[in-house]
Enzyme design. Sequence first.
Site, mmCIF file in Angstrom:
data_model
loop_
_atom_site.group_PDB
_atom_site.id
_atom_site.type_symbol
_atom_site.label_atom_id
_atom_site.label_comp_id
_atom_site.label_asym_id
_atom_site.label_seq_id
_atom_site.Cartn_x
_atom_site.Cartn_y
_atom_site.Cartn_z
ATOM 1 N N THR A 3 28.752 -25.198 2.267
ATOM 2 C CA THR A 3 29.394 -23.886 2.121
ATOM 3 C C THR A 3 30.575 -23.947 1.171
ATOM 4 O O THR A 3 31.286 -24.958 1.114
ATOM 5 C CB THR A 3 29.871 -23.332 3.490
ATOM 6 O OG1 THR A 3 30.443 -22.033 3.284
ATOM 7 C CG2 THR A 3 30.899 -24.228 4.162
ATOM 8 N N GLY A 4 30.793 -22.857 0.459
ATOM 9 C CA GLY A 4 31.978 -22.740 -0.382
ATOM 10 C C GLY A 4 32.976 -21.781 0.236
ATOM 11 O O GLY A 4 33.970 -21.415 -0.401
ATOM 12 N N ASN A 5 32.721 -21.368 1.473
ATOM 13 C CA ASN A 5 33.597 -20.409 2.146
ATOM 14 C C ASN A 5 34.569 -21.171 3.057
ATOM 15 O O ASN A 5 34.157 -21.755 4.061
ATOM 16 C CB ASN A 5 32.721 -19.436 2.954
ATOM 17 C CG ASN A 5 33.526 -18.372 3.670
ATOM 18 O OD1 ASN A 5 34.564 -18.660 4.239
ATOM 19 N ND2 ASN A 5 33.031 -17.148 3.641
ATOM 20 N N PRO A 6 35.871 -21.177 2.721
ATOM 21 C CA PRO A 6 36.831 -21.974 3.489
ATOM 22 C C PRO A 6 36.942 -21.538 4.958
ATOM 23 O O PRO A 6 37.219 -22.362 5.835
ATOM 24 C CB PRO A 6 38.171 -21.735 2.779
ATOM 25 C CG PRO A 6 37.851 -21.071 1.480
ATOM 26 C CD PRO A 6 36.506 -20.429 1.616
ATOM 27 N N LYS A 8 34.458 -20.322 6.921
ATOM 28 C CA LYS A 8 33.324 -20.943 7.633
ATOM 29 C C LYS A 8 33.584 -22.431 7.809
ATOM 30 O O LYS A 8 33.301 -23.007 8.854
ATOM 31 C CB LYS A 8 32.036 -20.799 6.813
ATOM 32 C CG LYS A 8 31.458 -19.420 6.713
ATOM 33 C CD LYS A 8 30.148 -19.532 5.917
ATOM 34 C CE LYS A 8 29.511 -18.215 5.621
ATOM 35 N NZ LYS A 8 28.257 -18.393 4.850
ATOM 36 N N ASP A 65 24.399 -18.859 6.973
ATOM 37 C CA ASP A 65 24.318 -17.567 6.299
ATOM 38 C C ASP A 65 24.593 -16.501 7.336
ATOM 39 O O ASP A 65 24.028 -16.530 8.441
ATOM 40 C CB ASP A 65 22.972 -17.329 5.615
ATOM 41 C CG ASP A 65 23.138 -16.298 4.503
ATOM 42 O OD1 ASP A 65 23.702 -16.651 3.458
ATOM 43 O OD2 ASP A 65 22.756 -15.125 4.706
ATOM 44 N N LYS A 168 37.812 -17.769 18.866
ATOM 45 C CA LYS A 168 36.731 -17.235 18.031
ATOM 46 C C LYS A 168 35.479 -18.108 18.147
ATOM 47 O O LYS A 168 34.374 -17.607 18.321
ATOM 48 C CB LYS A 168 37.181 -17.127 16.563
ATOM 49 C CG LYS A 168 36.080 -16.548 15.682
ATOM 50 C CD LYS A 168 36.481 -16.313 14.243
ATOM 51 C CE LYS A 168 35.270 -15.802 13.458
ATOM 52 N NZ LYS A 168 35.508 -15.665 12.026
HETATM 53 P P1 ITT Z 1 28.492 -19.715 1.490
HETATM 54 O O1 ITT Z 1 27.178 -19.064 1.107
HETATM 55 O O2 ITT Z 1 29.016 -20.642 0.430
HETATM 56 O O3 ITT Z 1 28.449 -20.354 2.849
HETATM 57 P P2 ITT Z 1 29.489 -16.965 1.541
HETATM 58 O O4 ITT Z 1 30.819 -16.382 1.879
HETATM 59 O O5 ITT Z 1 28.863 -16.564 0.225
HETATM 60 O O6 ITT Z 1 29.626 -18.566 1.621
HETATM 61 P P3 ITT Z 1 27.392 -15.591 3.006
HETATM 62 O O7 ITT Z 1 26.531 -15.343 1.812
HETATM 63 O O8 ITT Z 1 26.736 -16.052 4.284
HETATM 64 O O9 ITT Z 1 28.492 -16.699 2.706
HETATM 65 O O10 ITT Z 1 28.233 -14.284 3.269
HETATM 66 C C1 ITT Z 1 28.725 -14.013 4.526
HETATM 67 C C2 ITT Z 1 29.856 -13.003 4.420
HETATM 68 O O11 ITT Z 1 29.886 -12.264 5.661
HETATM 69 C C3 ITT Z 1 31.192 -13.694 4.292
HETATM 70 O O12 ITT Z 1 31.577 -13.882 2.957
HETATM 71 C C4 ITT Z 1 32.115 -12.754 5.054
HETATM 72 O O13 ITT Z 1 32.543 -11.726 4.190
HETATM 73 C C5 ITT Z 1 31.192 -12.156 6.127
HETATM 74 N N1 ITT Z 1 31.322 -12.924 7.392
HETATM 75 C C6 ITT Z 1 30.431 -13.803 7.927
HETATM 76 N N2 ITT Z 1 30.908 -14.339 9.053
HETATM 77 C C7 ITT Z 1 32.131 -13.806 9.229
HETATM 78 C C8 ITT Z 1 33.145 -13.996 10.188
HETATM 79 O O14 ITT Z 1 33.016 -14.880 11.178
HETATM 80 N N3 ITT Z 1 34.261 -13.290 10.063
HETATM 81 C C9 ITT Z 1 34.431 -12.412 9.057
HETATM 82 N N4 ITT Z 1 33.544 -12.195 8.083
HETATM 83 C C10 ITT Z 1 32.393 -12.890 8.166
#
Ligand code: ITT
Length: 194
Positions: A3-6, A8, A65, A168
């Site tokens: 993942t690139g989402n900090p 997550k 995802d 959470k």
């Molecule tokens: P990766 O694919 O690199 O993991 P991403 O942010 O692009 O990162 P997604 O395509 O799965 O990931 O998009 C999920 C989006 O949904 C994320 O960017 C958030 O905006 C939202 N989201 C998912 N889970 C969440 C949470 O626990 N709290 C708040 N927003 C969330």
Amino acid sequence: MATGNPGKYRELSALLREAGFIPLPVSGQLLAEAPEEPTDDYRKAAVMKAKWTAARVGKLALADDSGLEVEALDGSPGPQSARFAAAAGGPVAALVTEMRRRGIERSPARFRAVLAAATPAGQVRWAEGAWDGEVIVTPRGEGGFGYDPVFFVPTMGKTVAELSLQQKNLLSHRGQAFRRLLDQLRFLATTLGS
Ligand code: ITT
């Protein structure tokens, strides 16, 4: 961790450490090389991210995802939640703008997540989780990430951004999916001898 989402990464790292794993981030360069993910299906996207990363790094990979489904918006943005946010100045602004445009103050909503684990040899396991609540147009709280300040959890009387990371993880779509996947994650780890 694929993942690139900090946000997550923080949540999943805590869950992985508690379960005895050592989480490792992927490099920015690897993320930049990753193929475009499908935006129509959480499972397809999670499996693709996990398989691609495991093959590239030669280790067990875990991908997530996820998305937010808002009843008053006919279930959107759903699997396109990241794209919806990017197009309109961030998740909170995007959602509040869209709700106000339609004259909606609050709506039932659901967070969904699919976690997928893959080995370099291409073995895959996945699990999902869902978290019901409400979206509101007045953001509250500083914690979490993404849509957390506008996702209200009635049983807690708080938005997700007002919960601790531990709270959470106990309740969230991601925490549920992780606990459902854990036995399979351990199994896949044994096949690697790690
Ligand atoms: P990766 O694919 O690199 O993991 P991403 O942010 O692009 O990162 P997604 O395509 O799965 O990931 O998009 C999920 C989006 O949904 C994320 O960017 C958030 O905006 C939202 N989201 C998912 N889970 C969440 C949470 O626990 N709290 C708040 N927003 C969330």
